[in-house]
Motif scaffolding. Sequence first.
Motif, mmCIF file in Angstrom:
data_model
loop_
_atom_site.group_PDB
_atom_site.id
_atom_site.type_symbol
_atom_site.label_atom_id
_atom_site.label_comp_id
_atom_site.label_asym_id
_atom_site.label_seq_id
_atom_site.Cartn_x
_atom_site.Cartn_y
_atom_site.Cartn_z
ATOM 1 N N LEU A 8 3.120 2.765 11.672
ATOM 2 C CA LEU A 8 1.750 3.289 11.621
ATOM 3 C C LEU A 8 0.782 2.196 11.186
ATOM 4 O O LEU A 8 -0.297 2.038 11.762
ATOM 5 N N GLY A 9 1.180 1.431 10.181
ATOM 6 C CA GLY A 9 0.335 0.327 9.710
ATOM 7 C C GLY A 9 0.099 -0.709 10.797
ATOM 8 O O GLY A 9 -1.007 -1.188 10.994
ATOM 9 N N LYS A 10 1.180 -1.035 11.541
ATOM 10 C CA LYS A 10 1.046 -1.991 12.657
ATOM 11 C C LYS A 10 0.094 -1.442 13.714
ATOM 12 O O LYS A 10 -0.761 -2.146 14.232
ATOM 13 N N TYR A 11 0.296 -0.155 14.039
ATOM 14 C CA TYR A 11 -0.541 0.470 15.067
ATOM 15 C C TYR A 11 -2.013 0.463 14.657
ATOM 16 O O TYR A 11 -2.899 0.136 15.444
ATOM 17 N N ILE A 12 -2.264 0.811 13.386
ATOM 18 C CA ILE A 12 -3.649 0.830 12.889
ATOM 19 C C ILE A 12 -4.228 -0.580 12.912
ATOM 20 O O ILE A 12 -5.381 -0.785 13.314
ATOM 21 N N ILE A 168 -18.168 1.672 18.420
ATOM 22 C CA ILE A 168 -17.079 0.728 18.128
ATOM 23 C C ILE A 168 -17.031 0.423 16.639
ATOM 24 O O ILE A 168 -15.957 0.411 16.033
ATOM 25 N N LYS A 169 -18.194 0.223 16.032
ATOM 26 C CA LYS A 169 -18.241 -0.036 14.588
ATOM 27 C C LYS A 169 -17.673 1.143 13.805
ATOM 28 O O LYS A 169 -16.908 0.969 12.856
ATOM 29 N N LEU A 170 -18.068 2.367 14.203
ATOM 30 C CA LEU A 170 -17.567 3.566 13.509
ATOM 31 C C LEU A 170 -16.052 3.689 13.661
ATOM 32 O O LEU A 170 -15.349 4.020 12.704
ATOM 33 N N ARG A 171 -15.535 3.405 14.870
ATOM 34 C CA ARG A 171 -14.090 3.459 15.080
ATOM 35 C C ARG A 171 -13.383 2.420 14.222
ATOM 36 O O ARG A 171 -12.306 2.670 13.684
ATOM 37 N N GLU A 172 -13.985 1.231 14.121
ATOM 38 C CA GLU A 172 -13.416 0.185 13.261
ATOM 39 C C GLU A 172 -13.350 0.654 11.809
ATOM 40 O O GLU A 172 -12.335 0.481 11.132
ATOM 41 N N LEU A 177 -10.353 2.663 7.186
ATOM 42 C CA LEU A 177 -10.125 3.670 6.145
ATOM 43 C C LEU A 177 -8.742 4.309 6.280
ATOM 44 O O LEU A 177 -8.030 4.514 5.299
ATOM 45 N N PHE A 178 -8.367 4.597 7.533
ATOM 46 C CA PHE A 178 -7.063 5.202 7.778
ATOM 47 C C PHE A 178 -5.946 4.259 7.332
ATOM 48 O O PHE A 178 -4.964 4.666 6.726
ATOM 49 N N GLU A 179 -6.115 2.987 7.644
ATOM 50 C CA GLU A 179 -5.128 1.988 7.252
ATOM 51 C C GLU A 179 -5.036 1.890 5.721
ATOM 52 O O GLU A 179 -3.939 1.844 5.154
ATOM 53 N N GLU A 180 -6.206 1.883 5.060
ATOM 54 C CA GLU A 180 -6.216 1.828 3.594
ATOM 55 C C GLU A 180 -5.485 3.026 2.996
ATOM 56 O O GLU A 180 -4.678 2.891 2.060
ATOM 57 N N GLU A 181 -5.759 4.234 3.552
ATOM 58 C CA GLU A 181 -5.109 5.445 3.062
ATOM 59 C C GLU A 181 -3.593 5.368 3.273
ATOM 60 O O GLU A 181 -2.801 5.772 2.423
ATOM 61 N N ALA A 182 -3.203 4.848 4.436
ATOM 62 C CA ALA A 182 -1.773 4.733 4.733
ATOM 63 C C ALA A 182 -1.104 3.765 3.766
ATOM 64 O O ALA A 182 -0.002 4.034 3.269
ATOM 65 N N VAL A 183 -1.780 2.656 3.484
ATOM 66 C CA VAL A 183 -1.235 1.656 2.554
ATOM 67 C C VAL A 183 -1.140 2.256 1.152
ATOM 68 O O VAL A 183 -0.119 2.094 0.454
ATOM 69 N N LYS A 184 -2.214 2.974 0.739
ATOM 70 C CA LYS A 184 -2.192 3.616 -0.587
ATOM 71 C C LYS A 184 -1.065 4.646 -0.660
ATOM 72 O O LYS A 184 -0.350 4.749 -1.659
ATOM 73 N N GLY A 185 -0.892 5.436 0.394
ATOM 74 C CA GLY A 185 0.163 6.448 0.435
ATOM 75 C C GLY A 185 1.546 5.811 0.350
ATOM 76 O O GLY A 185 2.434 6.295 -0.374
ATOM 77 N N GLU A 186 1.717 4.726 1.084
ATOM 78 C CA GLU A 186 3.002 4.016 1.060
ATOM 79 C C GLU A 186 3.257 3.448 -0.327
ATOM 80 O O GLU A 186 4.375 3.519 -0.852
ATOM 81 N N ALA A 187 2.216 2.893 -0.956
ATOM 82 C CA ALA A 187 2.354 2.334 -2.304
ATOM 83 C C ALA A 187 2.719 3.432 -3.298
ATOM 84 O O ALA A 187 3.584 3.238 -4.173
ATOM 85 N N ALA A 188 2.074 4.594 -3.168
ATOM 86 C CA ALA A 188 2.370 5.712 -4.079
ATOM 87 C C ALA A 188 3.809 6.180 -3.888
ATOM 88 O O ALA A 188 4.528 6.456 -4.870
ATOM 89 N N ARG A 189 4.242 6.277 -2.622
ATOM 90 C CA ARG A 189 5.618 6.706 -2.361
ATOM 91 C C ARG A 189 6.622 5.687 -2.884
ATOM 92 O O ARG A 189 7.671 6.047 -3.425
#
Length: 198
Positions: A8-12, A168-172, A177-189
């Motif tokens: 997921l992180g790679k994809y993001i 494009i800016k909004l998608r970026e 944000l999605f990547e940050e949340e995923a990283v935070k979630g992975e760190a918490a887990r």
Amino acid sequence: MKDFFEELGKYIGETATTVGNKAGEVIETQKLKSQVRSLAHENTVDLLELGRGVYEQYKNGTALDEKAEGLCEAISSREESIAEFEEKISAIRGAGKCPNCGKTVAKEMVFCPYCGEKMPAVAVDDEDVFADYEEFAGEEAEKTVATAEAEKSAAAEEEHLADETEDIKLREEDASLFEEEAVKGEAARSQEAAEEEA
């Protein structure tokens, strides 16, 4: 589960890169289009100057190729029409042109105040003048509408590009944000897993 979040992180990350590349492409394309418009305008100015030079040669009697001569004849014909219209305008305004010196003289004057030449009586056919005016006004209105439509189309294109860039800016930002949340979630887990092992 760890593999899922890595993927997921790679994809993001890839999505954010792709979106960033698209935004860069749009901005670069806009810059290049601006340069194209600028160069095209400079060409138009130079072509007008070139055309003036060719027309001066035609007026001075220089032999030109068939196409250039045809264009020059058309310009000459329009200049004659312009001169006729200007004479009619002068007559309407109460002025005429002296047949001797060519200066504009008020309609009521019998003699030219510049050279003393007797002024001819000027008769103006009002119907003819108004028909010419209506034709001219119609042509000018068509040109104005065409110009307005071209400007409206260019403005719409610029607005579309601006909207596209904003999307494009909004998608970026969303991807980031999605990547940050995923990283935070992975760190918490990871932290929970470490605590459970301890």
